[in-house]
Design a protein around this motif. Structure first.
Motif, PDB file in Angstrom:
ATOM      1  N   LEU A 101       0.680  -1.219  -0.016  1.00 18.34           N
ATOM      2  CA  LEU A 101       0.017   0.017  -0.016  1.00 18.34           C
ATOM      3  C   LEU A 101       0.702   1.127   0.173  1.00 18.34           C
ATOM      4  CD1 LEU A 101      -2.915  -0.657   2.475  1.00 18.34           C
ATOM      5  CD2 LEU A 101      -3.195  -0.063  -0.152  1.00 18.34           C
ATOM      6  N   PHE A 102       1.906   1.361   0.824  1.00 22.02           N
ATOM      7  CA  PHE A 102       2.720   2.649   0.993  1.00 22.02           C
ATOM      8  C   PHE A 102       4.103   1.885   0.618  1.00 22.02           C
ATOM      9  CE2 PHE A 102      -0.635   2.413   4.140  1.00 22.02           C
ATOM     10  CZ  PHE A 102      -1.571   3.573   3.728  1.00 22.02           C
ATOM     11  N   PRO A 103       4.702   2.071  -0.512  1.00 22.53           N
ATOM     12  CA  PRO A 103       5.987   1.547  -1.132  1.00 22.53           C
ATOM     13  C   PRO A 103       7.021   2.200  -0.577  1.00 22.53           C
ATOM     14  CG  PRO A 103       4.625   2.003  -3.054  1.00 22.53           C
ATOM     15  CD  PRO A 103       3.811   2.479  -1.952  1.00 22.53           C
ATOM     16  N   GLN A 104       6.905   3.532   0.121  1.00 20.42           N
ATOM     17  CA  GLN A 104       7.807   4.171   0.978  1.00 20.42           C
ATOM     18  C   GLN A 104       8.250   3.474   2.194  1.00 20.42           C
ATOM     19  OE1 GLN A 104       4.863   5.162   0.590  1.00 20.42           O
ATOM     20  NE2 GLN A 104       4.110   6.866   1.986  1.00 20.42           N
ATOM     21  N   VAL A 105       7.518   2.573   2.711  1.00 24.16           N
ATOM     22  CA  VAL A 105       7.795   1.792   3.669  1.00 24.16           C
ATOM     23  C   VAL A 105       8.564   0.810   3.589  1.00 24.16           C
ATOM     24  CG1 VAL A 105       6.848   0.740   5.747  1.00 24.16           C
ATOM     25  CG2 VAL A 105       5.874   2.862   5.077  1.00 24.16           C
ATOM     26  N   GLU A 106      10.044   0.445   3.946  1.00 22.44           N
ATOM     27  CA  GLU A 106      10.528  -0.647   3.486  1.00 22.44           C
ATOM     28  C   GLU A 106      10.493  -1.673   4.571  1.00 22.44           C
ATOM     29  OE1 GLU A 106      14.560   0.877   2.522  1.00 22.44           O
ATOM     30  OE2 GLU A 106      13.817   1.570   0.684  1.00 22.44           O
ATOM     31  N   GLY A 107      10.341  -1.400   5.688  1.00 20.23           N
ATOM     32  CA  GLY A 107      10.380  -2.528   6.772  1.00 20.23           C
ATOM     33  C   GLY A 107       9.771  -1.815   8.360  1.00 20.23           C
ATOM     34  N   VAL A 108       9.234  -2.928   8.952  1.00 22.62           N
ATOM     35  CA  VAL A 108       8.627  -2.681  10.233  1.00 22.62           C
ATOM     36  C   VAL A 108       9.346  -3.434  11.432  1.00 22.62           C
ATOM     37  CG1 VAL A 108       6.344  -2.786  11.671  1.00 22.62           C
ATOM     38  CG2 VAL A 108       6.297  -2.222   9.050  1.00 22.62           C
ATOM     39  N   GLU A 109       9.509  -2.616  12.466  1.00 19.02           N
ATOM     40  CA  GLU A 109      10.099  -3.321  13.648  1.00 19.02           C
ATOM     41  C   GLU A 109       9.774  -2.734  14.994  1.00 19.02           C
ATOM     42  OE1 GLU A 109      14.813  -3.010  14.379  1.00 19.02           O
ATOM     43  OE2 GLU A 109      14.445  -2.193  12.261  1.00 19.02           O
ATOM     44  N   ILE A 110      10.029  -3.159  16.194  1.00 20.65           N
ATOM     45  CA  ILE A 110       9.724  -2.830  17.335  1.00 20.65           C
ATOM     46  C   ILE A 110      11.016  -2.293  17.840  1.00 20.65           C
ATOM     47  CG2 ILE A 110       9.013  -3.394  19.812  1.00 20.65           C
ATOM     48  CD1 ILE A 110       7.335  -5.479  18.727  1.00 20.65           C
ATOM     49  N   LEU A 111      10.841  -1.045  18.585  1.00 20.28           N
ATOM     50  CA  LEU A 111      12.200  -0.460  19.125  1.00 20.28           C
ATOM     51  C   LEU A 111      11.713   0.212  20.179  1.00 20.28           C
ATOM     52  CD1 LEU A 111      13.782   1.600  16.207  1.00 20.28           C
ATOM     53  CD2 LEU A 111      14.329  -0.578  17.005  1.00 20.28           C
TER      54      LEU A 111
END
Length: 277
Positions: free
Chosen positions: A192-202
């Motif tokens: 949906l949002f190609p600018q987002v390359e990854g997701v993680e918890i910090l």
């Protein structure tokens, strides 16, 4: 005062004018799916209302009055009743009754000679597993609310809590990650949002939150800072993933999303629902 809705499907969209009761209908489903009186506090938080300030010489009177707006015409003398049924004809029924207790409260710190009736909220659930009856215990130290494991997996998101708190998002993502199923959420967000390359918890400042790796940005960004719309879709996907075989209630789902992305967002959410089930 009374409403009966049949034949709800995997996706059900409620439409109607402002003030017609759409949000109240979702709240009713959310409350009935619970198994603890604490659900009224959760529903109040969704309304943006603080219910924790109990004052007055009779705390039970204050407690009963605090939840008057959940009853039709604010009349708590008429029981509130909600019944859910599924395609297997299994019923779940919740009843809330404000009963006058058999004793009267006589405040020692007051000069009044009037005895004050102490109404008591009684919560009853009838589920395929049996029946539950619970009360809210209230005293000067606070509220004590029993919790039963016999709850229907359900989450509700609205404009006040459009995607869940940062800690709720982190907890839900962590749950999926533990099961090795977080890739479905990440793939949907990236599509949906190609600018987002990854997701993680910090964890920053002792509080866990979800951060995005964004193309062209050297630092990872918390989703709440990245975009309200992206964060909303993420919250919906995480709620779906953590409520398997349950229900997700979203009030005003279109708010915060650019109109040209609505169709793609619906497709991503529906595809993920099918995969998550």
């Amino acid at each position: 005062k009374h409403i009966r809705v049949h034949d709800l499907r995997r996706f059900t969209i409620l439409t109607g004018p402002n003030g017609s009761g759409k949000t109240a209908f979702l709240e009713a489903l959310f409350v009935a799916g619970s198994a603890s009186p604490a659900v009224l506090l959760s529903a109040s938080a969704l309304r943006g209302t603080d219910r924790m300030a109990l004052t007055g010489i009779n705390l039970k009177v204050s407690l009963a009055t605090m939840f008057d707006d959940f009853f039709h015409q604010f009349n708590s003398s008429v029981p509130m009743e909600i019944t859910l049924g599924d395609k297997n004809e299994e019923l779940r029924k919740m009843t809330v009754v404000a009963q006058q207790a058999g004793t009267l409260s006589l405040p020692f710190d007051s000069k009044t000679t009037e005895a004050i009736p102490a109404p008591e909220l009684t919560f009853r659930w009838r589920t395929p597993r049996g029946e539950i009856s619970q009360h809210i215990d209230v005293n000067e130290k606070g509220l004590r609310m029993p919790v039963s494991p016999d709850a229907f997996p359900m989450a509700m998101l609205n404009n006040a809590v459009s995607s869940g708190t940062a800690s709720e998002q982190a907890d839900r993502f962590s749950l999926l990650s533990t099961k090795g199923t977080e890739s479905g959420v990440v793939d949907a967000i990236r599509k949906l949002f190609p600018q987002v390359e990854g997701v993680e918890i910090l964890t920053v400042g002792g509080a866990p939150a979800l951060y995005a790796k964004v193309r062209g940005v050297t630092r990872k960004i918390p989703f709440g800072l990245l975009s309200a719309g992206i964060s909303k879709v993420l919250g919906i996907l995480l709620a779906i993933g953590s409520s398997q075989f349950g229900a997700i209630l979203v009030d005003e789902i279109e708010n915060g999303l650019y109109y040209r992305q609505l169709a793609d967002a619906w497709t991503a959410i529906s595809d993920y629902v099918i995969k998550a089930d």
